[in-house]
Scaffold this motif. Sequence first.
Motif, short mmCIF file in Angstrom:
data_model
loop_
_atom_site.label_atom_id
_atom_site.label_comp_id
_atom_site.label_asym_id
_atom_site.label_seq_id
_atom_site.Cartn_x
_atom_site.Cartn_y
_atom_site.Cartn_z
N ALA A 1 0.31 -1.60 0.53
CA ALA A 1 -0.11 0.17 0.18
C ALA A 1 0.84 1.17 -0.09
CB ALA A 1 -0.53 -0.20 1.07
N ASP A 2 2.25 0.92 -0.24
CA ASP A 2 2.95 2.26 -0.02
C ASP A 2 3.28 2.37 -1.59
OD1 ASP A 2 5.25 4.16 -0.69
OD2 ASP A 2 6.60 2.68 0.73
N LEU A 3 2.05 3.57 -2.35
CA LEU A 3 1.79 4.10 -3.87
C LEU A 3 2.90 4.72 -4.38
CD1 LEU A 3 -1.83 4.29 -4.00
CD2 LEU A 3 -0.45 1.90 -4.28
N ALA A 4 4.04 5.36 -3.30
CA ALA A 4 4.68 6.02 -3.31
C ALA A 4 5.95 6.14 -3.84
CB ALA A 4 5.20 6.53 -2.21
N THR A 5 6.40 4.35 -3.41
CA THR A 5 7.74 4.44 -3.50
C THR A 5 7.27 2.69 -4.60
OG1 THR A 5 8.27 3.12 -1.58
CG2 THR A 5 8.51 5.48 -1.94
N SER A 6 6.58 1.84 -4.33
CA SER A 6 6.23 0.65 -4.44
C SER A 6 7.20 -0.48 -3.88
CB SER A 6 5.91 0.31 -5.67
OG SER A 6 4.35 0.93 -6.62
N GLY A 7 7.91 -0.20 -2.64
CA GLY A 7 9.03 -0.35 -2.61
C GLY A 7 8.73 -2.63 -2.69
N LEU A 8 7.87 -3.00 -1.33
CA LEU A 8 7.69 -4.05 -1.77
C LEU A 8 7.48 -4.90 -2.95
CD1 LEU A 8 7.30 -6.82 0.14
CD2 LEU A 8 4.93 -5.99 -0.23
N SER A 9 6.72 -4.10 -3.76
CA SER A 9 6.41 -4.59 -5.12
C SER A 9 7.92 -4.62 -6.38
CB SER A 9 5.43 -3.76 -6.62
OG SER A 9 4.40 -3.72 -5.52
N ARG A 10 8.84 -3.29 -6.08
CA ARG A 10 9.81 -3.64 -6.27
C ARG A 10 11.08 -4.89 -6.31
NH1 ARG A 10 9.82 1.89 -5.42
NH2 ARG A 10 11.87 0.85 -4.72
N ALA B 1 9.77 -7.82 -5.46
CA ALA B 1 9.29 -9.08 -5.45
C ALA B 1 9.29 -8.78 -7.01
CB ALA B 1 7.76 -8.94 -5.18
N ASN B 2 9.71 -8.12 -8.00
CA ASN B 2 9.98 -7.79 -9.36
C ASN B 2 8.70 -7.95 -9.96
OD1 ASN B 2 12.84 -7.96 -9.13
ND2 ASN B 2 12.88 -10.28 -9.17
N SER B 3 7.30 -6.94 -8.92
CA SER B 3 6.45 -7.19 -9.80
C SER B 3 5.69 -6.04 -9.62
CB SER B 3 5.59 -8.12 -9.22
OG SER B 3 5.38 -7.56 -7.29
N ALA B 4 6.60 -4.85 -9.83
CA ALA B 4 6.58 -3.28 -9.83
C ALA B 4 5.18 -2.92 -11.14
CB ALA B 4 7.44 -2.32 -9.87
N ASN B 5 5.50 -4.00 -12.40
CA ASN B 5 4.72 -3.44 -13.49
C ASN B 5 3.28 -4.47 -13.37
OD1 ASN B 5 5.74 -0.83 -14.61
ND2 ASN B 5 8.35 -2.79 -15.20
N ASP C 1 2.20 -14.14 -0.11
CA ASP C 1 1.73 -14.12 -1.03
C ASP C 1 1.40 -12.35 -0.41
OD1 ASP C 1 0.55 -16.81 -1.07
OD2 ASP C 1 -1.48 -16.25 -0.50
N ILE C 2 1.68 -12.23 -2.02
CA ILE C 2 1.15 -10.28 -1.82
C ILE C 2 0.90 -9.85 -3.29
CG2 ILE C 2 3.13 -8.27 -2.87
CD1 ILE C 2 5.45 -10.42 -1.41
N LEU C 3 0.15 -8.88 -2.64
CA LEU C 3 -0.54 -7.75 -3.94
C LEU C 3 -0.19 -6.57 -3.87
CD1 LEU C 3 -3.21 -7.38 -5.07
CD2 LEU C 3 -4.26 -6.70 -3.62
N PRO C 4 0.51 -6.55 -5.19
CA PRO C 4 0.84 -5.46 -5.57
C PRO C 4 0.67 -4.14 -5.79
CG PRO C 4 1.71 -7.40 -7.25
CD PRO C 4 0.52 -7.90 -6.22
N ALA C 5 1.27 -3.09 -5.62
CA ALA C 5 0.74 -1.75 -5.97
C ALA C 5 0.24 -1.88 -7.06
CB ALA C 5 1.77 -0.45 -5.95
N GLY C 6 0.47 -1.78 -7.98
CA GLY C 6 -0.29 -1.66 -9.94
C GLY C 6 0.63 -1.20 -10.17
N SER C 7 0.23 -1.42 -11.58
CA SER C 7 1.22 -0.06 -12.70
C SER C 7 0.78 1.29 -12.44
CB SER C 7 0.45 -0.90 -13.68
OG SER C 7 -0.20 -1.10 -14.75
#
Length: 209
Positions: A65-74, A76-80, A106-112
């Motif tokens: 839920a860090d839409l500013a940096t999407s650090g967790l998604s990055r 997990a190689n899922s930023a896009n 299990d991760i829900l990414p921030a989204g593209s």
Amino acid sequence: MTPFVRSELIVNDAARLLADLGRGEGRRSFLVTGCMGGEGTTTLAIALARAARKLDGTKALLIDADLATSGLSRLANSANRTGMRQLPEKPDLYPHAVLQVGSDLDILPAGSEPGAGMSELVAAGALETLLSAAFRDYRYVFWDTHALGRSADTGLLMTVVPGVILVTESDVTRMDQLSSRLAEIANARAHAVAVLRNRAGRRPFSAGP
């Protein structure tokens, strides 16, 4: 070494915290945030989600839920990938957008990008809908969020998820910063269910400011 493969010591500490949280007022959803950023919130959020499996096989969902940096998604190689930002246009994206990392995360990414901001997600009721759906599959939901001192998004998120785990860093986070963040949580009518200190002594996380 990425946070996904860190020492089991952190997961063990998180398991103790989770056992305590599980006894408190039936809360199942928690924000994990810091005072100024860089305190280790993402590492703790990952450890808490993994600890749920370690305790009794209970499943936990970790949301970026860090839409500013999407650090967790990055990490997990899922930023896009499709994720949180796409909820208003794709309300049925859960659980299809959930990414499995290893056997216990299990991760829900921030989204593209482009996509919805936090204010739009809150106003549309998208987060409540997501949370209701997630609780059908998961015992716990953890939200990895931006530091309170760095983004208004976390304040908005507290209106939906009022249980806050606040991370500080030993010898870095000042008492006035901590006091300010605790006041911010209280003013949002949320609750600091735990205040943890990172890099204090031998244990990565310990209770107390």
